[in-house]
Enzyme design. Structure first.
Site, short mmCIF file in Angstrom:
data_model
loop_
_atom_site.label_atom_id
_atom_site.label_comp_id
_atom_site.label_asym_id
_atom_site.label_seq_id
_atom_site.Cartn_x
_atom_site.Cartn_y
_atom_site.Cartn_z
N LYS A 1 -13.07 93.20 23.70
CA LYS A 1 -13.87 92.29 22.87
C LYS A 1 -13.74 90.81 23.29
CE LYS A 1 -13.50 95.07 18.66
NZ LYS A 1 -13.23 95.02 17.22
N ASP B 1 -17.86 92.57 12.91
CA ASP B 1 -16.69 93.06 12.15
C ASP B 1 -16.52 92.34 10.81
OD1 ASP B 1 -15.76 95.06 13.83
OD2 ASP B 1 -14.46 93.72 14.98
P1 NAP Z 1 -4.66 93.48 16.97
O1 NAP Z 1 -5.54 92.36 17.39
O2 NAP Z 1 -3.74 94.12 17.94
O3 NAP Z 1 -3.78 92.92 15.71
C1 NAP Z 1 -2.75 93.71 15.15
C2 NAP Z 1 -2.22 93.05 13.88
O4 NAP Z 1 -1.28 93.95 13.27
C3 NAP Z 1 -1.47 91.73 14.11
O5 NAP Z 1 -1.65 90.90 12.98
C4 NAP Z 1 -0.01 92.21 14.21
O6 NAP Z 1 0.93 91.22 13.88
C5 NAP Z 1 -0.01 93.29 13.15
N1 NAP Z 1 1.05 94.28 13.35
C6 NAP Z 1 1.12 95.24 14.31
N2 NAP Z 1 2.24 95.98 14.14
C7 NAP Z 1 2.89 95.48 13.06
C8 NAP Z 1 4.09 95.82 12.38
N3 NAP Z 1 4.87 96.85 12.79
N4 NAP Z 1 4.45 95.10 11.28
C9 NAP Z 1 3.66 94.08 10.84
N5 NAP Z 1 2.51 93.72 11.44
C10 NAP Z 1 2.14 94.40 12.54
O7 NAP Z 1 -5.52 94.69 16.34
P2 NAP Z 1 -6.93 94.62 15.59
O8 NAP Z 1 -8.02 94.81 16.57
O9 NAP Z 1 -6.95 93.41 14.72
O10 NAP Z 1 -6.89 95.95 14.69
C11 NAP Z 1 -6.02 96.06 13.58
C12 NAP Z 1 -6.33 97.34 12.81
O11 NAP Z 1 -7.65 97.25 12.26
C13 NAP Z 1 -6.33 98.63 13.62
O12 NAP Z 1 -5.74 99.63 12.83
C14 NAP Z 1 -7.80 98.95 13.82
O13 NAP Z 1 -8.06 100.34 13.95
C15 NAP Z 1 -8.38 98.43 12.52
N6 NAP Z 1 -9.79 98.06 12.61
C16 NAP Z 1 -10.64 98.65 11.72
C17 NAP Z 1 -11.99 98.32 11.76
C18 NAP Z 1 -12.93 98.97 10.80
O14 NAP Z 1 -14.13 98.91 11.02
N7 NAP Z 1 -12.46 99.60 9.74
C19 NAP Z 1 -12.47 97.39 12.69
C20 NAP Z 1 -11.56 96.77 13.57
C21 NAP Z 1 -10.20 97.13 13.52
P3 NAP Z 1 1.52 90.20 15.02
O15 NAP Z 1 0.46 89.14 15.19
O16 NAP Z 1 2.77 89.68 14.44
O17 NAP Z 1 1.72 91.03 16.27
#
Ligand code: NAP
Length: 271
Positions: A65, A103
């Protein structure tokens, strides 16, 4: 027949082909939606190849992205988010390659569809990654009074400064959760069985809405919130609305969200 696709890496578990093909059939469009694994360093080739082959449009998922900004012409929203999840080939081959990010609006539509207003309400977003950025920006634009908490507090502070809100670390959740009217988990915590709990379940209460954008399973966060009497919302409708908005960008047609939701839930049941 027009071809559409999602590019990602990995992409084999994507729910988008089932969801978008169901939408195209319901709309009576002669179109097929496929998933392709594309490495980050080949994204430019893949997008230009899709354009050359006359694809109708693309969705992009992890980890492409942000990289897409080097290839496409982002609209103001995608540029502000620093990420593109929808690509449209305007005027066909040789025309403009436009990038959008659906999103944030997808998340807002999911909340609105469940009867939840955010304007003037205390909203807590947990997370500061890609999805959290899009959601926080949209909710701030929609008038929410925003708090953002993240494991790495610096990222929460930066995001809060960028969109308008206050940033915190996760140790502040004990104070922030009871005060919030709407709580959004925008981290990946809960995707896997056995993930640690981000929030002590005793902090939830009746009258709150808890929205977990994780969509692949029922999370402990939502179970705890439901047990406390809060209104709960999983990530399926955000997935549906962000995809529906992509279809609207590509075709100008209103997407059939009920059909898309059914396709996603059925696909999840069969996994
Ligand atoms: P990303 O950019 O990798 O961000 C991950 C986030 O999760 C960061 O804030 C990270 O914190 C936090 N995190 C990861 N492991 C953690 C832990 N063990 N404890 C506390 N915080 C933790 O990922 P993303 O693209 O934003 O996606 C995040 C989630 O949203 C995924 O599950 C994805 O499937 C979901 N999602 C859903 C939709 C939908 O349409 N429903 C759309 C997009 C994404 P740090 O910054 O401290 O690393």
């Amino acid at each position: 027949m027009l071809v559409y696709a999602v590019f990602g890496d990995p992409v084999e578990h994507s729910l988008s082909p089932a969801m978008q093909n169901a939408a195209f059939s319901a709309l009576g469009l002669s179109a097929r939606y496929l998933a392709f694994r594309v490495r980050r360093e080949r994204l430019r080739d893949a997008i230009l190849g899709a354009e050359a082959m006359g694809f109708g449009g693309l969705n992009l998922t992890i980890p492409l992205k942000e990289e897409a900004l080097k290839v496409v012409d982002p609209d103001d929203n995608a540029a502000a988010m620093g990420a593109v999840n929808t690509v449209a080939f305007v005027d066909g081959e040789g025309g403009r390659i436009q990038g959008y990010n659906t999103d944030g609006l997808g998340a807002l539509r999911a909340l609105e569809g469940a009867g939840v207003r955010v304007e003037g309400r205390r909203v807590l977003v947990i997370g500061a990654g890609g999805a959290a950025k899009a959601i926080a920006r949209q909710l701030a634009l929609s008038g929410a009074e925003l708090s953002i908490a993240n494991r790495a507090p610096r990222r929460a502070l930066d995001l809060a400064a960028a969109v308008g809100g206050r940033g915190y670390g996760l140790s502040d959740l004990d104070k922030l959760v009871p005060e919030a009217e709407v709580i959004v988990n925008a981290t990946s915590v809960g995707m896997r069985e056995g993930d640690p709990r981000l929030v002590d379940g005793r902090l939830f209460r009746e009258g709150q809405t808890v929205f977990d954008i994780v969509y692949n399973r029922e999370t402990e966060l939502l179970q705890d919130a439901a047990n406390a009497g809060a209104k709960v919302l999983d990530g399926v409708m955000m997935l549906v609305y962000q995809g529906a908005l992509s279809i609207e960008v590509w075709t100008g047609r209103r997407a059939p969200v009920d059909v898309m939701e059914q396709a996603v839930r059925e696909e999840l049941r069969n996994r």
